[in-house]
Scaffold this motif. Structure first.
Motif, PDB file in Angstrom:
ATOM      1  N   LEU A 228       9.097  -4.780  -0.867  1.00 43.17           N
ATOM      2  CA  LEU A 228       8.646  -3.545  -2.476  1.00 43.17           C
ATOM      3  C   LEU A 228       8.784  -2.824  -3.103  1.00 43.17           C
ATOM      4  O   LEU A 228       8.969  -1.726  -3.823  1.00 43.17           O
ATOM      5  CB  LEU A 228       7.669  -4.424  -3.149  1.00 43.17           C
ATOM      6  N   GLU A 229       8.990  -1.864  -1.346  1.00 41.23           N
ATOM      7  CA  GLU A 229       9.598   0.191  -1.279  1.00 41.23           C
ATOM      8  C   GLU A 229       7.719   0.323  -0.950  1.00 41.23           C
ATOM      9  O   GLU A 229       7.895   1.895  -2.424  1.00 41.23           O
ATOM     10  CB  GLU A 229      10.756   0.071  -1.987  1.00 41.23           C
ATOM     11  N   LEU A 230       7.082  -0.466  -1.557  1.00 42.49           N
ATOM     12  CA  LEU A 230       5.573   0.644  -1.566  1.00 42.49           C
ATOM     13  C   LEU A 230       5.503   1.303  -0.472  1.00 42.49           C
ATOM     14  O   LEU A 230       5.442   1.428   0.422  1.00 42.49           O
ATOM     15  CB  LEU A 230       4.417  -0.577  -2.216  1.00 42.49           C
ATOM     16  N   ASP A 231       4.545   2.511  -1.153  1.00 40.65           N
ATOM     17  CA  ASP A 231       4.155   2.875   0.724  1.00 40.65           C
ATOM     18  C   ASP A 231       3.003   2.922   1.136  1.00 40.65           C
ATOM     19  O   ASP A 231       2.610   2.867   2.454  1.00 40.65           O
ATOM     20  CB  ASP A 231       3.597   4.378  -0.087  1.00 40.65           C
ATOM     21  N   GLY A 232       1.904   1.471   0.705  1.00 44.04           N
ATOM     22  CA  GLY A 232       0.880   1.016   1.070  1.00 44.04           C
ATOM     23  C   GLY A 232      -0.130   1.298   1.303  1.00 44.04           C
ATOM     24  O   GLY A 232      -0.943   0.675   1.286  1.00 44.04           O
ATOM     25  N   GLU A 233      -0.240   2.518   0.631  1.00 43.05           N
ATOM     26  CA  GLU A 233      -1.452   3.512   0.450  1.00 43.05           C
ATOM     27  C   GLU A 233      -2.022   3.631  -0.963  1.00 43.05           C
ATOM     28  O   GLU A 233      -3.340   3.801  -1.151  1.00 43.05           O
ATOM     29  CB  GLU A 233      -1.481   4.821   1.437  1.00 43.05           C
ATOM     30  N   LYS A 234      -1.551   4.856  -1.202  1.00 37.69           N
ATOM     31  CA  LYS A 234      -1.361   5.015  -2.823  1.00 37.69           C
ATOM     32  C   LYS A 234      -1.378   3.847  -4.022  1.00 37.69           C
ATOM     33  O   LYS A 234      -1.373   3.410  -4.684  1.00 37.69           O
ATOM     34  CB  LYS A 234      -0.519   5.965  -3.676  1.00 37.69           C
ATOM     35  N   GLU A 235       0.225   3.118  -3.707  1.00 34.88           N
ATOM     36  CA  GLU A 235       0.651   2.059  -4.528  1.00 34.88           C
ATOM     37  C   GLU A 235       0.434   0.701  -3.438  1.00 34.88           C
ATOM     38  O   GLU A 235       1.270   0.412  -2.655  1.00 34.88           O
ATOM     39  CB  GLU A 235       1.827   2.097  -4.531  1.00 34.88           C
ATOM     40  N   PHE A 236      -0.166  -0.683  -3.579  1.00 33.44           N
ATOM     41  CA  PHE A 236      -0.012  -1.655  -2.583  1.00 33.44           C
ATOM     42  C   PHE A 236      -0.641  -2.966  -3.549  1.00 33.44           C
ATOM     43  O   PHE A 236      -1.293  -2.854  -4.646  1.00 33.44           O
ATOM     44  CB  PHE A 236      -1.413  -1.354  -1.708  1.00 33.44           C
ATOM     45  N   ALA A 237       0.177  -4.267  -2.544  1.00 31.31           N
ATOM     46  CA  ALA A 237      -0.314  -5.409  -3.041  1.00 31.31           C
ATOM     47  C   ALA A 237      -1.385  -6.141  -3.416  1.00 31.31           C
ATOM     48  O   ALA A 237      -1.774  -5.814  -2.237  1.00 31.31           O
ATOM     49  CB  ALA A 237       0.854  -6.263  -2.325  1.00 31.31           C
ATOM     50  N   ILE A 238      -1.543  -6.242  -4.200  1.00 33.97           N
ATOM     51  CA  ILE A 238      -3.270  -6.863  -4.221  1.00 33.97           C
ATOM     52  C   ILE A 238      -3.723  -8.551  -4.125  1.00 33.97           C
ATOM     53  O   ILE A 238      -4.200  -9.026  -3.903  1.00 33.97           O
ATOM     54  CB  ILE A 238      -4.377  -5.833  -5.217  1.00 33.97           C
ATOM     55  N   TYR A 239      -2.636  -8.715  -5.742  1.00 29.52           N
ATOM     56  CA  TYR A 239      -2.456 -10.489  -5.729  1.00 29.52           C
ATOM     57  C   TYR A 239      -1.756 -10.450  -5.805  1.00 29.52           C
ATOM     58  O   TYR A 239      -1.171  -9.756  -6.255  1.00 29.52           O
ATOM     59  CB  TYR A 239      -3.237 -10.434  -6.678  1.00 29.52           C
TER      60      TYR A 239
END
Length: 260
Positions: A228-239
């Motif tokens: 999903l091209e998320l940075d994994g820190e400021k924006e990250f998948a939760i559920y």
């Protein structure tokens, strides 16, 4: 007392949190309530909330019959049904002070940290691929349609079969700065609580439309962020959650399938 001062008073009086050096207390700029979209970007209009397909339901029966559904029929859902699911899980009723909003689900401090991402496979009128819901505008933003990203996404889940069969897989990714702005480190606790509110609404809303739903919490965080091209820190998948048409689900399963 203006609305901002009332909000601060509410937080101070009713939330048992230790004093912290939060961005709010430092006078930092308010985080944007929605991820930026460049002007002129192609977006897709969704049916308005008042046009969405509501159903007459027996609430007690709906709660009793609610269950996780992991197998789906090879049938598409309609764009109206998808819009209904998006509105009932993250629809914005009104913006509030300091980047908050009142939505169709509760959120700590009305911060609503989530961006809703979709892996679409079978929705009438939509090309398969990845999308993001623009909650404030009630629009869909098409993202990349890369086949390799799709393979990484599906492979990231323990329950791969449900993702492969689904009409749509939802992912809620937290833009954590919206919560830490007020709550500091405690924001991470609230983000996971908020995710539960959203997913339960999806279960119940899907059931009213004869659509099965299954929550997805077991996935490879890095792989999902990568797809999903998320940075994994400021924006990250939760559920996440899968949805799709399924036999024996919804008001018609107990003989009440008419429009409200």
């Amino acid at each position: 007392m203006d609305s901002y001062e009332k909000e601060k008073a509410f937080l101070a009086d009713t939330l048992d949190i230790a004093p912290q050096d939060t961005p709010l207390k430092r006078g930092a700029p308010v985080p944007p309530p929605e991820a930026f979209v460049a002007p002129g970007t192609k977006v897709i209009a969704l049916p308005e909330a008042e046009l969405l397909p509501d159903k007459k339901v027996d609430f007690l029966a709906m709660v009793e019959l609610r269950a996780s559904v992991r197998s789906y029929e090879d049938k598409p859902i309609t764009l109206k049904e998808l819009a209904f699911l998006l509105w009932t899980t993250q629809g914005v009723k009104m913006p509030t002070a300091k980047g908050g909003s009142m939505r169709t689900v509760p959120s700590a401090g009305a911060r609503h940290a989530f961006e809703t991402y979709l892996y679409v496979q079978r929705v009438e009128g939509l090309a398969p691929g990845f999308y993001r819901y623009l909650a404030f505008e009630h629009l869909l933003l098409p993202l990349h349609l890369d086949e390799a990203a799709k393979e990484r996404f599906v492979a990231a889940f323990r329950a791969k079969g449900a993702v492969q069969q689904s009409a749509v897989t939802f992912i809620w990714a937290a833009n954590i700065n919206r919560l830490t702005y007020i709550f500091g480190k405690r924001a991470y606790r609230y983000a996971f609580l908020d995710a539960g509110h959203v997913c339960q609404n999806l279960y119940l809303a899907a059931w009213t439309q004869g659509i099965g739903c299954c929550a997805m919490g077991a996935f490879d965080d890095v792989a999902v962020s990568d797809a999903l091209e998320l940075d994994g820190e400021k924006e990250f998948a939760i559920y996440g959650a899968t949805v799709g048409k399924a036999a024996g689900v919804g008001p018609a399963s107990y003989g009440e399938g008419g429009d409200a």
